[in-house]
Design an enzyme around this catalytic site. Structure first.
Site, PDB file in Angstrom:
ATOM      1  N   GLY A 158       0.784  -1.224   0.000  1.00  0.00           N
ATOM      2  CA  GLY A 158       0.000   0.000   0.000  1.00  0.00           C
ATOM      3  C   GLY A 158       0.816   1.273   0.000  1.00  0.00           C
ATOM      4  O   GLY A 158       0.360   2.295   0.501  1.00  0.00           O
ATOM      5  N   LEU A 187      -4.511  -7.286  -6.878  1.00  0.00           N
ATOM      6  CA  LEU A 187      -4.031  -8.367  -7.745  1.00  0.00           C
ATOM      7  C   LEU A 187      -5.112  -9.305  -8.286  1.00  0.00           C
ATOM      8  O   LEU A 187      -4.798 -10.190  -9.075  1.00  0.00           O
ATOM      9  CB  LEU A 187      -2.968  -9.186  -7.002  1.00  0.00           C
ATOM     10  CG  LEU A 187      -1.692  -8.390  -6.697  1.00  0.00           C
ATOM     11  CD1 LEU A 187      -0.684  -9.244  -5.942  1.00  0.00           C
ATOM     12  CD2 LEU A 187      -1.062  -7.831  -7.963  1.00  0.00           C
ATOM     13  N   ILE A 198     -10.912  -7.861 -11.790  1.00  0.00           N
ATOM     14  CA  ILE A 198     -12.130  -7.126 -11.430  1.00  0.00           C
ATOM     15  C   ILE A 198     -13.301  -7.752 -12.181  1.00  0.00           C
ATOM     16  O   ILE A 198     -13.292  -7.812 -13.411  1.00  0.00           O
ATOM     17  CB  ILE A 198     -11.982  -5.627 -11.813  1.00  0.00           C
ATOM     18  CG1 ILE A 198     -10.804  -5.001 -11.067  1.00  0.00           C
ATOM     19  CG2 ILE A 198     -13.263  -4.858 -11.521  1.00  0.00           C
ATOM     20  CD1 ILE A 198     -10.914  -5.019  -9.561  1.00  0.00           C
ATOM     21  N   ASN A 224      -6.475   2.127 -12.768  1.00  0.00           N
ATOM     22  CA  ASN A 224      -5.414   1.217 -12.344  1.00  0.00           C
ATOM     23  C   ASN A 224      -4.071   1.833 -12.723  1.00  0.00           C
ATOM     24  O   ASN A 224      -3.986   2.626 -13.658  1.00  0.00           O
ATOM     25  CB  ASN A 224      -5.562  -0.142 -13.022  1.00  0.00           C
ATOM     26  CG  ASN A 224      -4.546  -1.149 -12.503  1.00  0.00           C
ATOM     27  OD1 ASN A 224      -4.246  -1.192 -11.307  1.00  0.00           O
ATOM     28  ND2 ASN A 224      -3.981  -1.938 -13.402  1.00  0.00           N
ATOM     29  N   HIS A 226      -0.189   0.618 -13.775  1.00  0.00           N
ATOM     30  CA  HIS A 226       0.625  -0.522 -14.167  1.00  0.00           C
ATOM     31  C   HIS A 226       2.082  -0.060 -14.214  1.00  0.00           C
ATOM     32  O   HIS A 226       2.386   0.976 -14.802  1.00  0.00           O
ATOM     33  CB  HIS A 226       0.183  -1.049 -15.539  1.00  0.00           C
ATOM     34  CG  HIS A 226       0.898  -2.306 -15.906  1.00  0.00           C
ATOM     35  ND1 HIS A 226       0.562  -3.524 -15.369  1.00  0.00           N
ATOM     36  CD2 HIS A 226       1.964  -2.518 -16.713  1.00  0.00           C
ATOM     37  CE1 HIS A 226       1.384  -4.446 -15.846  1.00  0.00           C
ATOM     38  NE2 HIS A 226       2.242  -3.867 -16.672  1.00  0.00           N
ATOM     39  N   ASP A 228      -5.157  -4.861 -18.295  1.00  0.00           N
ATOM     40  CA  ASP A 228      -4.240  -3.817 -18.784  1.00  0.00           C
ATOM     41  C   ASP A 228      -4.564  -3.290 -20.180  1.00  0.00           C
ATOM     42  O   ASP A 228      -3.690  -2.784 -20.868  1.00  0.00           O
ATOM     43  CB  ASP A 228      -2.786  -4.333 -18.783  1.00  0.00           C
ATOM     44  CG  ASP A 228      -2.345  -4.749 -17.387  1.00  0.00           C
ATOM     45  OD1 ASP A 228      -2.828  -4.160 -16.411  1.00  0.00           O
ATOM     46  OD2 ASP A 228      -1.512  -5.672 -17.281  1.00  0.00           O
ATOM     47  N   GLU A 261       5.298   6.352  -9.697  1.00  0.00           N
ATOM     48  CA  GLU A 261       3.927   6.020  -9.278  1.00  0.00           C
ATOM     49  C   GLU A 261       3.468   6.955  -8.166  1.00  0.00           C
ATOM     50  O   GLU A 261       2.377   7.521  -8.211  1.00  0.00           O
ATOM     51  CB  GLU A 261       3.855   4.572  -8.788  1.00  0.00           C
ATOM     52  CG  GLU A 261       4.162   3.549  -9.866  1.00  0.00           C
ATOM     53  CD  GLU A 261       3.896   2.124  -9.399  1.00  0.00           C
ATOM     54  OE1 GLU A 261       2.933   1.914  -8.651  1.00  0.00           O
ATOM     55  OE2 GLU A 261       4.656   1.218  -9.780  1.00  0.00           O
TER      56      GLU A 261
HETATM   57  C1  GRF Z   1       2.898  -1.048  -7.764  1.00  0.00           C
HETATM   58  O1  GRF Z   1       4.072  -1.245  -8.481  1.00  0.00           O
HETATM   59  C2  GRF Z   1       1.735  -0.976  -8.720  1.00  0.00           C
HETATM   60  O2  GRF Z   1       2.063  -0.405  -9.928  1.00  0.00           O
HETATM   61  C3  GRF Z   1       1.429  -2.407  -8.932  1.00  0.00           C
HETATM   62  O3  GRF Z   1       1.596  -2.994  -7.663  1.00  0.00           O
HETATM   63  C4  GRF Z   1       2.548  -2.262  -6.920  1.00  0.00           C
HETATM   64  C5  GRF Z   1       1.905  -1.884  -5.623  1.00  0.00           C
HETATM   65  O4  GRF Z   1       2.794  -1.378  -4.687  1.00  0.00           O
HETATM   66  N1  GRF Z   1       0.219  -2.586  -9.646  1.00  0.00           N
HETATM   67  P1  GRF Z   1       2.239  -0.756  -3.344  1.00  0.00           P
HETATM   68  O5  GRF Z   1       1.392  -1.821  -2.643  1.00  0.00           O
HETATM   69  O6  GRF Z   1       1.442   0.449  -3.671  1.00  0.00           O
HETATM   70  O7  GRF Z   1       3.455  -0.450  -2.530  1.00  0.00           O
END
Ligand code: GRF
Length: 194
Positions: free
Chosen positions: A12, A85, A88, A102, A104, A145, A174
């Site tokens: 998270g 993971l 959906i 989402n 990726h 995706d 991210e």
């Molecule tokens: C991230 O790399 C996101 O892109 C992917 O899962 C990872 C989640 O990391 N889908 P976190 O739980 O937010 O640290």
């Protein structure tokens, strides 16, 4: 005010970045955290932040055992997947058409699809000796995706970058961009009510 539910299966860190960004924001309220793993780090974060969280098993999610009801009673308008993971299910996509985002950790359409998550993505990028990777923030449709891409950002890679270095560089992108893209999405794609 737009109520958002963050769905996450793991640590998270993205959820935390999003929560931090929208703290005391007038337009976006992180109203709920949803996880399919009782031990997920994201649940500790929800508790610490005082954000309501809900655990749904894979079966509950697949069969809509209370899922849409819970989202409706909390007036959730947008779902943000942050390291969630499971697939959906269609009923959720229909109920939240163009309202599920989402992230990726690669430059789609490369390195997407089934099995391409977490370290698998960065390993594949490494194996292909890519000179860049990045993030893709997209709407979720029925195919992994393949929903409309809203935003991408890239980072240069050097031959010295191991898969873990690639992951670290991508995660930095991210954390910076996901909250900002969510904000722009809410402001542009959703009617604003104060
Ligand atoms: C991230 O790399 C996101 O892109 C992917 O899962 C990872 C989640 O990391 N889908 P976190 O739980 O937010 O640290």
């Amino acid at each position: 005010m737009t109520n958002i539910a963050i769905w996450a299966s793991g640590t998270g860190s993205n959820a935390q970045a999003i929560i931090d960004y929208f703290r005391e924001n007038d337009h976006v309220n992180i109203a709920m955290i949803v996880s399919n793993r009782k031990q997920a780090g994201v649940i500790d974060k929800a508790v610490k932040e005082g954000i309501p969280y809900v655990y749904f098993s894979k079966n509950q999610i697949d069969t809509n055992d209370g899922v849409l009801d819970k989202l409706a009673s909390s007036k959730i308008e947008v779902i943000v997947l942050a390291g969630f993971l499971l697939k959906i299910p269609s009923y959720l996509i229909r109920a939240f058409t163009d309202r599920i985002l989402n992230i990726h950790p690669a430059l789609l359409p490369k390195y997407g699809g089934k099995g391409m998550y977490g370290s698998h993505v960065h390993q594949a990028v490494y194996d292909q000796k890519e000179t860049e990777s990045g993030i893709s923030i997209h709407l979720v449709n029925e195919h992994y995706d393949e929903g409309k891409i809203l935003f991408q950002a890239s980072t240069d890679l050097t031959p010295d970058d191991r898969p873990s270095d690639i992951g670290r560089k991508v995660l930095e992108l991210e954390h910076y961009y996901y909250p900002r893209v969510i904000e722009a999405f809410v402001e542009n794609a959703l009617p604003q009510a104060d």
